[in-house]
Design an enzyme around this catalytic site. Structure first.
Site, PDB file in Angstrom:
ATOM      1  CB  CYS A   1     -15.638  16.706   5.994  1.00  0.00           C
ATOM      2  SG  CYS A   1     -15.920  16.515   7.757  1.00  0.00           S
TER       3      CYS A   1
ATOM      4  CG  ASP B   1       2.664  -0.676   3.382  1.00  0.00           C
ATOM      5  OD1 ASP B   1       2.680  -1.153   4.537  1.00  0.00           O
ATOM      6  OD2 ASP B   1       3.683  -0.639   2.648  1.00  0.00           O
TER       7      ASP B   1
ATOM      8  CG  HIS C   1       6.613   9.456   7.136  1.00  0.00           C
ATOM      9  ND1 HIS C   1       7.668   9.094   6.340  1.00  0.00           N
ATOM     10  CD2 HIS C   1       7.125  10.321   8.065  1.00  0.00           C
ATOM     11  CE1 HIS C   1       8.785   9.695   6.765  1.00  0.00           C
ATOM     12  NE2 HIS C   1       8.474  10.440   7.810  1.00  0.00           N
TER      13      HIS C   1
ATOM     14  NE  ARG D   1       2.056   6.106  -2.653  1.00  0.00           N
ATOM     15  CZ  ARG D   1       2.571   6.766  -1.614  1.00  0.00           C
ATOM     16  NH1 ARG D   1       2.422   8.074  -1.531  1.00  0.00           N
ATOM     17  NH2 ARG D   1       3.228   6.143  -0.667  1.00  0.00           N
TER      18      ARG D   1
ATOM     19  CB  THR E   1      14.598   3.303   5.801  1.00  0.00           C
ATOM     20  OG1 THR E   1      14.623   4.735   5.692  1.00  0.00           O
ATOM     21  CG2 THR E   1      15.445   2.879   6.985  1.00  0.00           C
TER      22      THR E   1
END
Ligand code: OAD
Length: 261
Positions: free
Chosen positions: A160, A109, A124, A75, A201
Protein backbone atom coordinates in the site's frame (compact mmCIF):
# COMPACT_ATOMS: atom_id res chain seq x y z
CA UNK A 1 -31.57 -26.35 -29.58
CA UNK A 2 -32.74 -23.09 -31.07
CA UNK A 3 -34.63 -20.89 -28.70
CA UNK A 4 -37.12 -18.61 -30.33
CA UNK A 5 -39.38 -16.07 -28.72
CA UNK A 6 -42.22 -18.65 -29.12
CA UNK A 7 -40.55 -20.65 -26.32
CA UNK A 8 -40.98 -17.80 -23.85
CA UNK A 9 -44.15 -18.06 -21.71
CA UNK A 10 -46.50 -15.25 -22.85
CA UNK A 11 -47.23 -14.35 -19.22
CA UNK A 12 -43.53 -13.68 -18.64
CA UNK A 13 -43.21 -11.66 -21.85
CA UNK A 14 -46.15 -9.55 -20.68
CA UNK A 15 -44.71 -9.16 -17.16
CA UNK A 16 -41.45 -7.87 -18.65
CA UNK A 17 -43.23 -5.47 -21.00
CA UNK A 18 -45.39 -4.05 -18.22
CA UNK A 19 -42.89 -3.97 -15.34
CA UNK A 20 -42.01 -0.51 -14.05
CA UNK A 21 -39.24 -1.71 -11.75
CA UNK A 22 -37.05 -4.65 -12.62
CA UNK A 23 -34.21 -6.30 -10.72
CA UNK A 24 -31.79 -8.45 -12.67
CA UNK A 25 -29.90 -10.65 -10.21
CA UNK A 26 -26.93 -12.37 -11.83
CA UNK A 27 -24.32 -14.98 -11.03
CA UNK A 28 -21.36 -16.60 -12.70
CA UNK A 29 -23.53 -18.24 -15.40
CA UNK A 30 -24.19 -14.89 -17.07
CA UNK A 31 -20.47 -14.62 -17.84
CA UNK A 32 -19.99 -18.30 -18.74
CA UNK A 33 -20.51 -17.63 -22.43
CA UNK A 34 -17.83 -14.93 -22.24
CA UNK A 35 -15.38 -17.67 -21.26
CA UNK A 36 -15.27 -17.01 -17.51
CA UNK A 37 -15.62 -20.19 -15.44
CA UNK A 38 -18.49 -20.59 -12.99
CA UNK A 39 -17.88 -21.90 -9.47
CA UNK A 40 -20.09 -24.97 -9.07
CA UNK A 41 -20.55 -26.51 -12.52
CA UNK A 42 -19.41 -30.10 -12.04
CA UNK A 43 -16.47 -30.31 -14.45
CA UNK A 44 -15.63 -26.73 -15.31
CA UNK A 45 -16.45 -24.84 -12.09
CA UNK A 46 -13.60 -23.18 -10.18
CA UNK A 47 -14.56 -24.91 -6.92
CA UNK A 48 -14.20 -28.32 -8.61
CA UNK A 49 -10.55 -27.54 -9.37
CA UNK A 50 -9.51 -25.21 -6.57
CA UNK A 51 -9.95 -25.24 -2.78
CA UNK A 52 -12.09 -22.27 -1.77
CA UNK A 53 -10.75 -22.31 1.80
CA UNK A 54 -7.17 -22.03 0.52
CA UNK A 55 -7.91 -19.16 -1.87
CA UNK A 56 -11.02 -17.23 -0.87
CA UNK A 57 -10.71 -16.57 2.87
CA UNK A 58 -8.93 -13.87 4.93
CA UNK A 59 -7.00 -16.68 6.68
CA UNK A 60 -5.66 -17.95 3.34
CA UNK A 61 -4.47 -14.44 2.41
CA UNK A 62 -2.69 -14.02 5.75
CA UNK A 63 -1.00 -17.44 5.44
CA UNK A 64 -0.08 -17.35 1.72
CA UNK A 65 -0.56 -13.85 0.28
CA UNK A 66 1.43 -14.75 -2.85
CA UNK A 67 -0.74 -17.78 -3.66
CA UNK A 68 -3.98 -15.85 -3.15
CA UNK A 69 -2.84 -12.68 -4.96
CA UNK A 70 -1.48 -14.77 -7.88
CA UNK A 71 -4.80 -16.61 -8.24
CA UNK A 72 -6.80 -13.37 -8.29
CA UNK A 73 -4.35 -11.80 -10.78
CA UNK A 74 -4.97 -14.81 -13.03
CA UNK A 75 -8.72 -14.23 -12.75
CA UNK A 76 -8.34 -10.47 -13.27
CA UNK A 77 -6.39 -11.12 -16.48
CA UNK A 78 -9.19 -13.45 -17.66
CA UNK A 79 -11.81 -10.85 -16.87
CA UNK A 80 -9.90 -8.17 -18.78
CA UNK A 81 -9.60 -10.41 -21.84
CA UNK A 82 -13.29 -11.42 -21.80
CA UNK A 83 -15.96 -9.56 -23.73
CA UNK A 84 -19.60 -9.00 -22.74
CA UNK A 85 -21.91 -11.57 -24.35
CA UNK A 86 -25.50 -11.17 -25.64
CA UNK A 87 -26.87 -11.77 -22.13
CA UNK A 88 -24.97 -8.78 -20.65
CA UNK A 89 -26.00 -6.72 -23.68
CA UNK A 90 -29.69 -7.67 -23.36
CA UNK A 91 -29.66 -6.69 -19.66
CA UNK A 92 -28.15 -3.30 -20.51
CA UNK A 93 -30.69 -2.87 -23.30
CA UNK A 94 -33.60 -3.42 -20.88
CA UNK A 95 -32.71 -0.22 -19.05
CA UNK A 96 -32.91 1.74 -22.30
CA UNK A 97 -36.53 0.58 -22.79
CA UNK A 98 -38.02 2.74 -20.08
CA UNK A 99 -38.27 0.60 -16.95
CA UNK A 100 -36.13 1.27 -13.87
CA UNK A 101 -33.62 -1.59 -13.94
CA UNK A 102 -31.33 -2.45 -11.03
CA UNK A 103 -28.58 -4.91 -11.88
CA UNK A 104 -27.39 -6.80 -8.80
CA UNK A 105 -24.50 -9.14 -9.43
CA UNK A 106 -22.49 -11.66 -7.44
CA UNK A 107 -19.85 -11.50 -10.16
CA UNK A 108 -16.49 -9.87 -9.65
CA UNK A 109 -15.89 -9.17 -13.35
CA UNK A 110 -16.96 -5.89 -14.96
CA UNK A 111 -18.81 -7.27 -17.97
CA UNK A 112 -22.17 -5.69 -17.04
CA UNK A 113 -20.54 -2.27 -16.96
CA UNK A 114 -18.73 -2.88 -20.23
CA UNK A 115 -22.05 -3.94 -21.80
CA UNK A 116 -23.48 -0.55 -20.79
CA UNK A 117 -25.29 -1.20 -17.49
CA UNK A 118 -25.00 1.67 -15.01
CA UNK A 119 -25.09 1.59 -11.21
CA UNK A 120 -24.40 -2.14 -10.99
CA UNK A 121 -24.50 -3.38 -7.38
CA UNK A 122 -21.57 -5.77 -6.79
CA UNK A 123 -22.50 -7.89 -3.78
CA UNK A 124 -19.22 -9.84 -3.81
CA UNK A 125 -16.89 -6.97 -4.71
CA UNK A 126 -14.75 -6.63 -7.81
CA UNK A 127 -11.53 -8.01 -9.24
CA UNK A 128 -10.87 -4.50 -10.47
CA UNK A 129 -10.92 -2.67 -7.12
CA UNK A 130 -8.05 -3.96 -4.94
CA UNK A 131 -7.46 -2.12 -1.69
CA UNK A 132 -5.04 -2.09 1.22
CA UNK A 133 -5.63 -5.00 3.61
CA UNK A 134 -4.91 -2.73 6.60
CA UNK A 135 -6.03 0.85 5.89
CA UNK A 136 -8.45 0.20 3.02
CA UNK A 137 -6.87 2.71 0.64
CA UNK A 138 -7.81 1.79 -2.97
CA UNK A 139 -4.95 0.53 -5.11
CA UNK A 140 -5.08 1.26 -8.81
CA UNK A 141 -4.13 -1.78 -10.90
CA UNK A 142 -2.44 -1.55 -14.28
CA UNK A 143 -4.86 -0.14 -16.84
CA UNK A 144 -3.66 -2.51 -19.53
CA UNK A 145 -4.36 -6.24 -19.31
CA UNK A 146 -1.48 -7.87 -17.47
CA UNK A 147 0.21 -10.73 -19.22
CA UNK A 148 -1.68 -13.86 -18.23
CA UNK A 149 0.08 -14.81 -14.97
CA UNK A 150 -1.05 -18.47 -15.22
CA UNK A 151 -3.43 -20.15 -12.82
CA UNK A 152 -0.96 -21.45 -10.24
CA UNK A 153 1.65 -18.71 -10.18
CA UNK A 154 2.62 -17.11 -6.89
CA UNK A 155 2.84 -13.32 -7.01
CA UNK A 156 3.57 -11.15 -3.99
CA UNK A 157 0.89 -8.49 -3.53
CA UNK A 158 2.02 -4.89 -3.93
CA UNK A 159 2.52 -2.72 -0.84
CA UNK A 160 0.00 0.00 0.00
CA UNK A 161 1.33 3.45 -0.94
CA UNK A 162 -0.06 4.95 2.30
CA UNK A 163 0.84 2.42 5.01
CA UNK A 164 2.96 -0.30 3.39
CA UNK A 165 0.64 -3.22 4.26
CA UNK A 166 -0.13 -5.76 1.52
CA UNK A 167 -2.81 -4.84 -1.02
CA UNK A 168 -5.64 -7.39 -1.17
CA UNK A 169 -8.17 -8.30 -3.87
CA UNK A 170 -11.33 -6.18 -3.65
CA UNK A 171 -13.60 -9.21 -3.43
CA UNK A 172 -15.72 -10.57 -0.61
CA UNK A 173 -14.24 -13.72 0.88
CA UNK A 174 -15.99 -16.51 2.75
CA UNK A 175 -16.64 -15.35 6.29
CA UNK A 176 -16.74 -11.64 5.33
CA UNK A 177 -19.77 -9.36 5.22
CA UNK A 178 -21.25 -8.05 2.00
CA UNK A 179 -20.57 -4.37 1.26
CA UNK A 180 -23.23 -2.69 3.41
CA UNK A 181 -24.45 -0.05 0.98
CA UNK A 182 -24.71 -2.36 -2.05
CA UNK A 183 -26.56 -4.93 0.04
CA UNK A 184 -28.99 -2.37 1.44
CA UNK A 185 -29.72 -0.96 -2.03
CA UNK A 186 -30.15 -4.45 -3.48
CA UNK A 187 -32.64 -5.40 -0.77
CA UNK A 188 -34.56 -2.18 -1.29
CA UNK A 189 -34.73 -2.77 -5.06
CA UNK A 190 -35.87 -6.39 -4.55
CA UNK A 191 -38.60 -5.26 -2.16
CA UNK A 192 -39.92 -2.65 -4.57
CA UNK A 193 -39.65 -4.43 -7.94
CA UNK A 194 -42.49 -5.82 -10.08
CA UNK A 195 -40.24 -8.40 -11.71
CA UNK A 196 -37.00 -10.06 -10.67
CA UNK A 197 -34.96 -12.04 -13.18
CA UNK A 198 -32.47 -14.43 -11.57
CA UNK A 199 -29.89 -15.24 -14.21
CA UNK A 200 -27.02 -17.73 -14.11
CA UNK A 201 -26.82 -18.28 -10.39
CA UNK A 202 -27.03 -21.54 -8.43
CA UNK A 203 -29.02 -19.56 -5.81
CA UNK A 204 -27.09 -21.35 -3.07
CA UNK A 205 -24.93 -18.64 -1.55
CA UNK A 206 -26.54 -16.56 1.18
CA UNK A 207 -27.31 -13.83 1.94
CA UNK A 208 -27.30 -12.93 -1.80
CA UNK A 209 -29.73 -15.76 -2.60
CA UNK A 210 -32.32 -14.13 -0.32
CA UNK A 211 -33.07 -11.49 -2.96
CA UNK A 212 -35.43 -13.55 -5.18
CA UNK A 213 -37.22 -14.78 -2.05
CA UNK A 214 -37.59 -11.24 -0.78
CA UNK A 215 -39.06 -10.15 -4.14
CA UNK A 216 -41.48 -13.11 -4.05
CA UNK A 217 -42.57 -12.23 -0.52
CA UNK A 218 -43.49 -8.73 -1.70
CA UNK A 219 -45.56 -10.00 -4.64
CA UNK A 220 -43.13 -9.60 -7.54
CA UNK A 221 -43.03 -11.98 -10.48
CA UNK A 222 -39.81 -14.00 -10.30
CA UNK A 223 -38.29 -15.72 -13.32
CA UNK A 224 -35.10 -17.71 -13.55
CA UNK A 225 -32.76 -18.28 -16.50
CA UNK A 226 -30.39 -21.21 -16.03
CA UNK A 227 -29.64 -24.42 -17.98
CA UNK A 228 -29.75 -26.36 -14.69
CA UNK A 229 -32.31 -26.62 -11.92
CA UNK A 230 -31.66 -24.71 -8.68
CA UNK A 231 -33.44 -24.50 -5.33
CA UNK A 232 -35.30 -21.50 -6.75
CA UNK A 233 -37.11 -23.65 -9.36
CA UNK A 234 -39.75 -24.66 -6.84
CA UNK A 235 -40.54 -21.03 -5.96
CA UNK A 236 -40.08 -19.02 -9.18
CA UNK A 237 -43.09 -18.30 -11.40
CA UNK A 238 -41.10 -19.10 -14.54
CA UNK A 239 -38.01 -21.27 -15.09
CA UNK A 240 -36.34 -20.89 -18.46
CA UNK A 241 -33.89 -23.75 -18.71
CA UNK A 242 -31.20 -22.76 -21.17
CA UNK A 243 -28.22 -20.47 -21.70
CA UNK A 244 -28.63 -16.80 -20.84
CA UNK A 245 -26.97 -15.49 -24.02
CA UNK A 246 -29.77 -17.13 -26.05
CA UNK A 247 -32.72 -16.80 -23.69
CA UNK A 248 -32.38 -13.16 -22.62
CA UNK A 249 -32.38 -11.81 -26.20
CA UNK A 250 -35.33 -14.16 -26.93
CA UNK A 251 -37.13 -12.76 -23.89
CA UNK A 252 -36.65 -9.19 -25.09
CA UNK A 253 -37.93 -10.11 -28.55
CA UNK A 254 -40.97 -11.97 -27.12
CA UNK A 255 -41.81 -8.91 -25.04
CA UNK A 256 -41.67 -6.66 -28.06
CA UNK A 257 -38.77 -4.73 -26.51
CA UNK A 258 -36.41 -5.69 -29.32
CA UNK A 259 -37.40 -6.03 -32.93
CA UNK A 260 -34.39 -7.69 -34.48
CA UNK A 261 -31.05 -9.34 -33.70
P1 OAD B 1 -22.28 -20.93 -9.37
O1 OAD B 1 -21.09 -21.50 -10.03
O2 OAD B 1 -22.65 -21.44 -8.02
O3 OAD B 1 -23.55 -21.13 -10.30
C1 OAD B 1 -23.50 -20.78 -11.66
C2 OAD B 1 -24.84 -21.12 -12.27
O4 OAD B 1 -24.80 -20.71 -13.62
C3 OAD B 1 -25.15 -22.62 -12.26
O5 OAD B 1 -26.44 -22.83 -11.69
C4 OAD B 1 -25.14 -23.00 -13.75
O6 OAD B 1 -26.11 -23.98 -14.07
C5 OAD B 1 -25.47 -21.68 -14.40
N1 OAD B 1 -24.99 -21.53 -15.78
C6 OAD B 1 -23.95 -22.11 -16.38
N2 OAD B 1 -23.84 -21.71 -17.67
C7 OAD B 1 -24.87 -20.84 -17.87
C8 OAD B 1 -25.31 -20.08 -19.00
N3 OAD B 1 -24.69 -20.13 -20.16
N4 OAD B 1 -26.41 -19.28 -18.84
C9 OAD B 1 -27.05 -19.22 -17.65
N5 OAD B 1 -26.67 -19.91 -16.55
C10 OAD B 1 -25.60 -20.71 -16.66
O7 OAD B 1 -22.09 -19.34 -9.36
P2 OAD B 1 -22.85 -18.24 -8.48
O8 OAD B 1 -24.28 -18.62 -8.28
O9 OAD B 1 -22.55 -16.94 -9.07
O10 OAD B 1 -18.79 -16.13 -4.16
O11 OAD B 1 -22.09 -18.42 -7.10
C11 OAD B 1 -22.35 -17.54 -6.06
C12 OAD B 1 -21.10 -17.23 -5.32
O12 OAD B 1 -20.43 -18.44 -4.92
C13 OAD B 1 -20.04 -16.51 -6.13
O13 OAD B 1 -20.25 -15.13 -6.19
C14 OAD B 1 -18.79 -16.85 -5.40
C15 OAD B 1 -19.01 -18.31 -5.18
O14 OAD B 1 -18.33 -18.90 -4.14
C16 OAD B 1 -17.63 -15.74 -3.61
O15 OAD B 1 -16.54 -15.95 -4.11
C17 OAD B 1 -17.83 -15.02 -2.31
Amino acid sequence: MTTTHQDIPPALARALREARRIVVFTGAGVSAESGIATFRDALTGLWSRFDAQALATPEAFRAHPDVVWGWYEWRRAQSLRARPNPAHLAIAELARRGAEVTVVTQNVDDLHERAGSAGVLHLHGSLHAPRCSACGQPWRPEADPPEDPGEGRRIMPPACGACGAPVRPGVVWFGESLPARAWQEARGAAERCDLLLSVGTSALVYPAAELPLLALSKGAVVAQVNPAATPLDARAHHNLHGPAATLLPALLRASGLRHSG
